[in-house]
Scaffold this motif. Structure first.
Motif, PDB file in Angstrom:
ATOM      1  N   GLY A 108     -24.518  26.404 -12.405  1.00  0.00           N
ATOM      2  CA  GLY A 108     -25.466  25.648 -11.605  1.00  0.00           C
ATOM      3  C   GLY A 108     -26.273  24.650 -12.408  1.00  0.00           C
ATOM      4  N   VAL A 109     -27.534  24.458 -12.005  1.00  0.00           N
ATOM      5  CA  VAL A 109     -28.398  23.439 -12.597  1.00  0.00           C
ATOM      6  C   VAL A 109     -29.732  24.058 -12.997  1.00  0.00           C
ATOM      7  CG1 VAL A 109     -29.555  21.226 -12.205  1.00  0.00           C
ATOM      8  CG2 VAL A 109     -27.323  21.664 -11.145  1.00  0.00           C
ATOM      9  N   SER A 110     -30.176  23.755 -14.224  1.00  0.00           N
ATOM     10  CA  SER A 110     -31.479  24.183 -14.727  1.00  0.00           C
ATOM     11  C   SER A 110     -32.190  22.967 -15.312  1.00  0.00           C
ATOM     12  CB  SER A 110     -31.335  25.253 -15.816  1.00  0.00           C
ATOM     13  OG  SER A 110     -30.635  26.382 -15.356  1.00  0.00           O
ATOM     14  N   SER A 111     -33.528  23.036 -15.389  1.00  0.00           N
ATOM     15  CA  SER A 111     -34.292  21.951 -16.004  1.00  0.00           C
ATOM     16  C   SER A 111     -35.347  22.523 -16.942  1.00  0.00           C
ATOM     17  CB  SER A 111     -34.964  21.085 -14.928  1.00  0.00           C
ATOM     18  OG  SER A 111     -35.967  21.819 -14.241  1.00  0.00           O
ATOM     19  N   TRP A 152     -26.639  13.325 -11.180  1.00  0.00           N
ATOM     20  CA  TRP A 152     -25.522  13.970 -10.489  1.00  0.00           C
ATOM     21  C   TRP A 152     -24.995  15.122 -11.338  1.00  0.00           C
ATOM     22  CZ3 TRP A 152     -24.218  12.172  -5.634  1.00  0.00           C
ATOM     23  CH2 TRP A 152     -24.738  10.925  -5.275  1.00  0.00           C
ATOM     24  N   PHE A 153     -24.579  16.205 -10.659  1.00  0.00           N
ATOM     25  CA  PHE A 153     -24.156  17.411 -11.362  1.00  0.00           C
ATOM     26  C   PHE A 153     -22.901  18.009 -10.709  1.00  0.00           C
ATOM     27  CE2 PHE A 153     -28.782  17.094 -11.455  1.00  0.00           C
ATOM     28  CZ  PHE A 153     -29.063  17.172 -12.806  1.00  0.00           C
ATOM     29  N   GLU A 154     -22.068  18.610 -11.554  1.00  0.00           N
ATOM     30  CA  GLU A 154     -20.949  19.406 -11.047  1.00  0.00           C
ATOM     31  C   GLU A 154     -21.512  20.601 -10.274  1.00  0.00           C
ATOM     32  OE1 GLU A 154     -18.699  20.587 -14.457  1.00  0.00           O
ATOM     33  OE2 GLU A 154     -18.716  18.566 -15.305  1.00  0.00           O
ATOM     34  N   ALA A 155     -20.709  21.126  -9.330  1.00  0.00           N
ATOM     35  CA  ALA A 155     -21.177  22.230  -8.482  1.00  0.00           C
ATOM     36  C   ALA A 155     -20.246  23.426  -8.531  1.00  0.00           C
ATOM     37  CB  ALA A 155     -21.342  21.740  -7.045  1.00  0.00           C
ATOM     38  N   ILE A 157     -17.159  25.717  -8.354  1.00  0.00           N
ATOM     39  CA  ILE A 157     -15.912  25.574  -7.611  1.00  0.00           C
ATOM     40  C   ILE A 157     -16.151  24.986  -6.226  1.00  0.00           C
ATOM     41  CG2 ILE A 157     -14.767  27.448  -8.846  1.00  0.00           C
ATOM     42  CD1 ILE A 157     -15.237  29.174  -6.329  1.00  0.00           C
ATOM     43  N   LYS A 158     -17.394  24.699  -5.880  1.00  0.00           N
ATOM     44  CA  LYS A 158     -17.669  24.049  -4.596  1.00  0.00           C
ATOM     45  C   LYS A 158     -17.089  22.636  -4.596  1.00  0.00           C
ATOM     46  CE  LYS A 158     -21.956  24.569  -3.077  1.00  0.00           C
ATOM     47  NZ  LYS A 158     -21.876  25.352  -1.816  1.00  0.00           N
ATOM     48  N   GLU A 159     -16.485  22.226  -3.507  1.00  0.00           N
ATOM     49  CA  GLU A 159     -15.822  20.921  -3.443  1.00  0.00           C
ATOM     50  C   GLU A 159     -16.839  19.858  -3.047  1.00  0.00           C
ATOM     51  OE1 GLU A 159     -12.279  21.575  -1.055  1.00  0.00           O
ATOM     52  OE2 GLU A 159     -11.208  22.144  -2.868  1.00  0.00           O
ATOM     53  N   GLY A 160     -17.679  19.510  -4.011  1.00  0.00           N
ATOM     54  CA  GLY A 160     -18.737  18.534  -3.819  1.00  0.00           C
ATOM     55  C   GLY A 160     -19.586  18.462  -5.071  1.00  0.00           C
TER      56      GLY A 160
END
Length: 365
Positions: A108-111, A152-155, A157-160
């Motif tokens: 996921g995404v962290s900051s 923008w970030f990869e998600a 295995i979600k297709e988006g």
């Protein structure tokens, strides 16, 4: 669909080695920076997946298994899942307009705002081979739009993709597509901003280009590829300063899109071996078949990191191959980055970091 998920999870496990999570599901963890131990050399032993220089001049190094390290020119500081990261595999690092550092991890995404790490996602990978599953809050799906300040970030295995607009993080789903190759998914493996308001998303199964209004689709079908002979399996993407789109594959090398024309650049330059299976098998020296990173330097040279055959430089006329003969200890470059001084940094699969002096590679850490 179950077979697709199992296949992709196996790819992620083999190529980029997931690590078990030790963090809680809490949204943020405060970090006592003064108490963090400091070292004068980078102690990562897994691959260097990402390199970034922030607005303060600090260098960030994202690893495949051990989290992220920041170097202030004298010492290192390390952050892992124990400090709140969503995962110890760091695929990319960015900075927003407020100076907050963002990490795109496997999960996921962290900051990081200089005080604490905040978890913004918990990508759901389902059950992995060790029966460890991840569940958590996900950003709400939103309508497609874009602005100049987006991150923008990869998600997973979600297709988006995930989009941060400066205020909130949203999930944007790709337009539904049929995967011609049943072993591929449209999950993101690379992102590149381009000209004419375009942003490109490379996925295992194809490329989505978005200009704020409509999509450009590149896949096996639009390219007319025989998936039994040369299937797409995209691992990197770059639109360069001339508007050329470079698409790095794991097996069939580099595709080059100029205008409406797309060619196999590796084939054209005889960099796919005649005996190649054009899939995931190990390549011979002197080839460009498995391209996991692509970058352009300030002089307009295009650089490729090949999984098996070292680093390649294209100056617009000729290709030059750099390997262990040029000072490297490993022939697999996972990340390429140019800093504000115009110095090129290379992160290798064995955890080493090099700078290029114009002729050879000098180890930094």
């Amino acid at each position: 669909m179950k077979n697709k998920l199992n296949y992709l999870i196996l790819i992620l496990t083999l190529n980029f080695s997931c690590v078990e999570k030790k963090s809680t599901d809490g949204e943020s963890n405060k970090l006592e920076l003064e108490a963090t131990s400091k070292e004068d050399t980078l102690k990562f032993t897994s691959g260097i997946r990402s390199i970034f220089q922030d607005s303060k001049g600090n260098y960030w190094f994202g690893s495949l298994k051990e989290g992220v390290a920041v170097y202030n020119g004298k010492s290192f500081r390390y952050f892992t899942v124990n400090d709140g990261l969503t995962d110890n595999q760091i695929n990319s690092i960015q900075e927003d307009k407020k100076g907050i550092i963002w990490f795109n991890t496997l999960q996921g995404v962290s900051s990081y705002d200089g005080t604490k790490i905040v978890n913004h996602t918990k990508a759901n990978l389902g059950k992995s081979q060790n029966n460890f599953s991840v569940q958590g809050n996900e950003p709400l799906q939103d309508q497609w739009m874009k602005s100049d300040n987006d991150l923008w970030f990869e998600a997973g295995i979600k297709e988006g993709v995930y989009r941060f607009d400066g205020h909130k993080l949203s999930f944007l789903a790709f337009p539904p597509q049929k995967a011609i190759n049943p072993n591929n998914l449209f999950s993101v493996t690379g992102i590149s901003k381009g000209k004419n308001n375009m942003i490109w998303f490379g996925t295992y199964a194809g490329v989505f280009g978005y200009n704020g209004k409509e999509f450009k689709i590149i896949n096996d079908e639009t390219l007319g590829l025989d998936i039994e002979v040369e299937p797409l399996h995209i691992r990197s993407i770059l639109e360069d300063s001339k508007g050329r789109l470079w698409i790095g594959n794991n097996g069939i090398g580099v595709l080059l899109k100029e205008g409406d024309s797309i060619i196999n650049f590796s084939d054209k330059n005889k960099l796919i071996h005649p005996t190649s299976g054009r899939k995931g098998n190990k390549s011979l020296p002197g080839t460009l078949e498995h391209v996991f990173t692509i970058a352009e330097d300030s002089k307009g040279n295009i650089w490729f990191g090949d999984r098996d055959a070292g680093i390649w430089k294209y100056d617009g006329v000729k290709m030059i191959n750099y390997t262990k003969k040029h000072g490297l200890t490993n022939d697999n470059a996972l990340s390429i980055f140019e800093d504000v001084k115009g110095e090129l940094w290379f992160g290798m699969e064995d955890g080493k970091v090099y700078k290029f002096n114009g002729n050879t590679f000098e180890r930094q850490f």
